[in-house]
Design a protein around this motif. Sequence first.
Motif, PDB file in Angstrom:
ATOM      1  N   GLY A 125      -8.331  42.482  88.346  1.00  0.00           N
ATOM      2  CA  GLY A 125      -7.638  41.415  89.064  1.00  0.00           C
ATOM      3  C   GLY A 125      -7.374  41.760  90.522  1.00  0.00           C
ATOM      4  N   PHE A 126      -7.576  43.029  90.904  1.00  0.00           N
ATOM      5  CA  PHE A 126      -7.330  43.461  92.286  1.00  0.00           C
ATOM      6  C   PHE A 126      -8.623  43.612  93.086  1.00  0.00           C
ATOM      7  N   GLU A 127      -9.769  43.192  92.492  1.00  0.00           N
ATOM      8  CA  GLU A 127     -11.083  43.477  93.091  1.00  0.00           C
ATOM      9  C   GLU A 127     -11.179  43.088  94.558  1.00  0.00           C
ATOM     10  N   ASP A 128     -10.641  41.887  94.903  1.00  0.00           N
ATOM     11  CA  ASP A 128     -10.831  41.369  96.258  1.00  0.00           C
ATOM     12  C   ASP A 128      -9.644  41.632  97.173  1.00  0.00           C
ATOM     13  N   ARG A 129      -8.651  42.357  96.683  1.00  0.00           N
ATOM     14  CA  ARG A 129      -7.473  42.652  97.515  1.00  0.00           C
ATOM     15  C   ARG A 129      -7.831  43.677  98.587  1.00  0.00           C
ATOM     16  N   ASN A 130      -7.157  43.556  99.736  1.00  0.00           N
ATOM     17  CA  ASN A 130      -7.337  44.563 100.769  1.00  0.00           C
ATOM     18  C   ASN A 130      -6.472  45.780 100.473  1.00  0.00           C
ATOM     19  N   ILE A 131      -6.943  46.919 100.902  1.00  0.00           N
ATOM     20  CA  ILE A 131      -6.228  48.173 100.651  1.00  0.00           C
ATOM     21  C   ILE A 131      -4.810  48.122 101.251  1.00  0.00           C
ATOM     22  N   ALA A 132      -4.695  47.490 102.423  1.00  0.00           N
ATOM     23  CA  ALA A 132      -3.402  47.445 103.110  1.00  0.00           C
ATOM     24  C   ALA A 132      -2.338  46.686 102.320  1.00  0.00           C
ATOM     25  N   GLU A 133      -2.774  45.863 101.336  1.00  0.00           N
ATOM     26  CA  GLU A 133      -1.810  45.091 100.542  1.00  0.00           C
ATOM     27  C   GLU A 133      -1.377  45.821  99.278  1.00  0.00           C
ATOM     28  N   LEU A 134      -1.874  47.031  99.088  1.00  0.00           N
ATOM     29  CA  LEU A 134      -1.598  47.723  97.820  1.00  0.00           C
ATOM     30  C   LEU A 134      -0.444  48.699  97.956  1.00  0.00           C
ATOM     31  N   SER A 135       0.251  48.920  96.849  1.00  0.00           N
ATOM     32  CA  SER A 135       1.294  49.939  96.808  1.00  0.00           C
ATOM     33  C   SER A 135       0.645  51.329  96.792  1.00  0.00           C
ATOM     34  N   GLY A 136       1.450  52.367  96.993  1.00  0.00           N
ATOM     35  CA  GLY A 136       0.926  53.740  96.987  1.00  0.00           C
ATOM     36  C   GLY A 136       0.227  54.085  95.683  1.00  0.00           C
ATOM     37  N   GLY A 137       0.833  53.690  94.581  1.00  0.00           N
ATOM     38  CA  GLY A 137       0.243  53.991  93.273  1.00  0.00           C
ATOM     39  C   GLY A 137      -1.082  53.273  93.073  1.00  0.00           C
ATOM     40  N   GLU A 138      -1.143  52.033  93.570  1.00  0.00           N
ATOM     41  CA  GLU A 138      -2.390  51.271  93.439  1.00  0.00           C
ATOM     42  C   GLU A 138      -3.492  51.885  94.307  1.00  0.00           C
ATOM     43  N   GLN A 139      -3.130  52.339  95.511  1.00  0.00           N
ATOM     44  CA  GLN A 139      -4.129  53.001  96.366  1.00  0.00           C
ATOM     45  C   GLN A 139      -4.636  54.277  95.694  1.00  0.00           C
ATOM     46  N   ALA A 166       9.280  59.481  93.445  1.00  0.00           N
ATOM     47  CA  ALA A 166       9.452  60.292  92.237  1.00  0.00           C
ATOM     48  C   ALA A 166       9.055  59.543  90.956  1.00  0.00           C
ATOM     49  N   ARG A 167       9.434  58.277  90.895  1.00  0.00           N
ATOM     50  CA  ARG A 167       9.147  57.490  89.693  1.00  0.00           C
ATOM     51  C   ARG A 167       7.632  57.327  89.492  1.00  0.00           C
ATOM     52  N   LEU A 168       6.969  56.975  90.587  1.00  0.00           N
ATOM     53  CA  LEU A 168       5.531  56.755  90.526  1.00  0.00           C
ATOM     54  C   LEU A 168       4.791  58.078  90.288  1.00  0.00           C
ATOM     55  N   ARG A 169       5.326  59.151  90.839  1.00  0.00           N
ATOM     56  CA  ARG A 169       4.706  60.459  90.676  1.00  0.00           C
ATOM     57  C   ARG A 169       4.645  60.832  89.194  1.00  0.00           C
ATOM     58  N   ASP A 170       5.720  60.589  88.461  1.00  0.00           N
ATOM     59  CA  ASP A 170       5.739  60.879  87.021  1.00  0.00           C
ATOM     60  C   ASP A 170       4.697  60.043  86.289  1.00  0.00           C
ATOM     61  N   ARG A 171       4.616  58.754  86.684  1.00  0.00           N
ATOM     62  CA  ARG A 171       3.679  57.870  85.998  1.00  0.00           C
ATOM     63  C   ARG A 171       2.230  58.289  86.283  1.00  0.00           C
ATOM     64  N   MET A 172       1.924  58.570  87.576  1.00  0.00           N
ATOM     65  CA  MET A 172       0.547  58.926  87.929  1.00  0.00           C
ATOM     66  C   MET A 172       0.146  60.283  87.361  1.00  0.00           C
TER      67      MET A 172
HETATM   68  P1  ADP Z   1       4.525  50.023  92.203  1.00  0.00           P
HETATM   69  O1  ADP Z   1       5.411  49.818  90.993  1.00  0.00           O
HETATM   70  O2  ADP Z   1       3.075  50.253  91.810  1.00  0.00           O
HETATM   71  O3  ADP Z   1       5.060  51.006  93.182  1.00  0.00           O
HETATM   72  P2  ADP Z   1       5.316  48.084  94.191  1.00  0.00           P
HETATM   73  O4  ADP Z   1       6.702  47.751  93.715  1.00  0.00           O
HETATM   74  O5  ADP Z   1       5.133  48.998  95.349  1.00  0.00           O
HETATM   75  O6  ADP Z   1       4.439  48.618  92.923  1.00  0.00           O
HETATM   76  O7  ADP Z   1       4.514  46.763  94.478  1.00  0.00           O
HETATM   77  C1  ADP Z   1       4.567  45.682  93.565  1.00  0.00           C
HETATM   78  C2  ADP Z   1       3.450  44.680  93.889  1.00  0.00           C
HETATM   79  O8  ADP Z   1       3.545  44.225  95.228  1.00  0.00           O
HETATM   80  C3  ADP Z   1       2.070  45.329  93.749  1.00  0.00           C
HETATM   81  O9  ADP Z   1       1.256  44.491  92.969  1.00  0.00           O
HETATM   82  C4  ADP Z   1       1.548  45.428  95.167  1.00  0.00           C
HETATM   83  O10 ADP Z   1       0.165  45.164  95.210  1.00  0.00           O
HETATM   84  C5  ADP Z   1       2.292  44.348  95.895  1.00  0.00           C
HETATM   85  N1  ADP Z   1       2.511  44.809  97.276  1.00  0.00           N
HETATM   86  C6  ADP Z   1       3.109  45.945  97.690  1.00  0.00           C
HETATM   87  N2  ADP Z   1       3.127  46.037  99.022  1.00  0.00           N
HETATM   88  C7  ADP Z   1       2.514  44.903  99.489  1.00  0.00           C
HETATM   89  C8  ADP Z   1       2.184  44.405 100.792  1.00  0.00           C
HETATM   90  N3  ADP Z   1       2.503  45.072 101.915  1.00  0.00           N
HETATM   91  N4  ADP Z   1       1.538  43.228 100.879  1.00  0.00           N
HETATM   92  C9  ADP Z   1       1.199  42.562  99.762  1.00  0.00           C
HETATM   93  N5  ADP Z   1       1.452  42.980  98.503  1.00  0.00           N
HETATM   94  C10 ADP Z   1       2.104  44.127  98.366  1.00  0.00           C
END
Ligand code: ADP
Length: 225
Positions: A125-139, A166-172
Amino acid sequence: MKAVVLKNVEKSFNGTMACADISLSINRGEFFTFLGPSGCGKTTILRLIAGFIRPDKGKIFLKDKDITHLAPEKRKVGMVFQNYALFPFMSVSENIAYGLKIQKRPEKEIQEKLETYIAMVGMDGFEDRNIAELSGGEQQRVALARSLAIEPAVLLLDEPLSNLDARLRDRMRLEIKSLQKRLGITTIFVTHDQTEALTMSDRIAVFNKGRCIQTGTPEDIYANP
Ligand code: ADP
Ligand code: ADP
């Protein structure tokens, strides 16, 4: 056959010894961790194995083949960097397909691999999302998928958890470990975090000031710190 062997490997930068006389042997399917403080040479060894830099002395073998002088793109090595090093203006799919396109794999195969590895890291579901829109864990998951898509013989993970909260670190930590087990892929994991090393590894090499000072299972290292 060993997955990775380093024999008396040395590397200096401007007269400073980054790693000195390193000899290590890593088994197939092993989760092997380099543990040590910042600046002790862990990343330098990963970069030597990936082929981004060449040793001053010593030899590096991948599955019994001497790769010391082989170009990086000809080594079957995937690396995940501390800052992920994704292309920020490309989509998730474009990032993951990048290495496959460089290898000139057929388009059909690229599409199949994209589906497989996006699903594997739970990014459907994230195929077409830009990297800049992703959270750290998603990247982090995209960076893992990009490295795995080329089906490397060895996966190199350079402090992959250190930029996460810390929370995401445990999960990843759990996700990376379970993915590694499922694929059975030989993995070298770099960290300065003793808990990460002790909980994730089959074996650990402890580094200090460019030298490997101890190698053993988490139990060995925990018993003789
Ligand atoms: P996680 O639990 O993985 O840390 P976040 O709470 O950081 O997730 O992000 C929740 C949702 O919001 C994710 O699906 C992420 O893709 C989206 N998101 C986070 N930052 C941005 C942003 N700058 N622009 C658009 N979407 C974002
Ligand atoms: P670690 O990954 O354990 O933090 P590094 O391998 O990055 O350690 O660094 C080991 C030593 O080599 C450090 O003293 C660092 O400053 C030095 N070093 C690493 N890469 C370079 C480089 N490209 N140029 C100069 N010095 C470097």
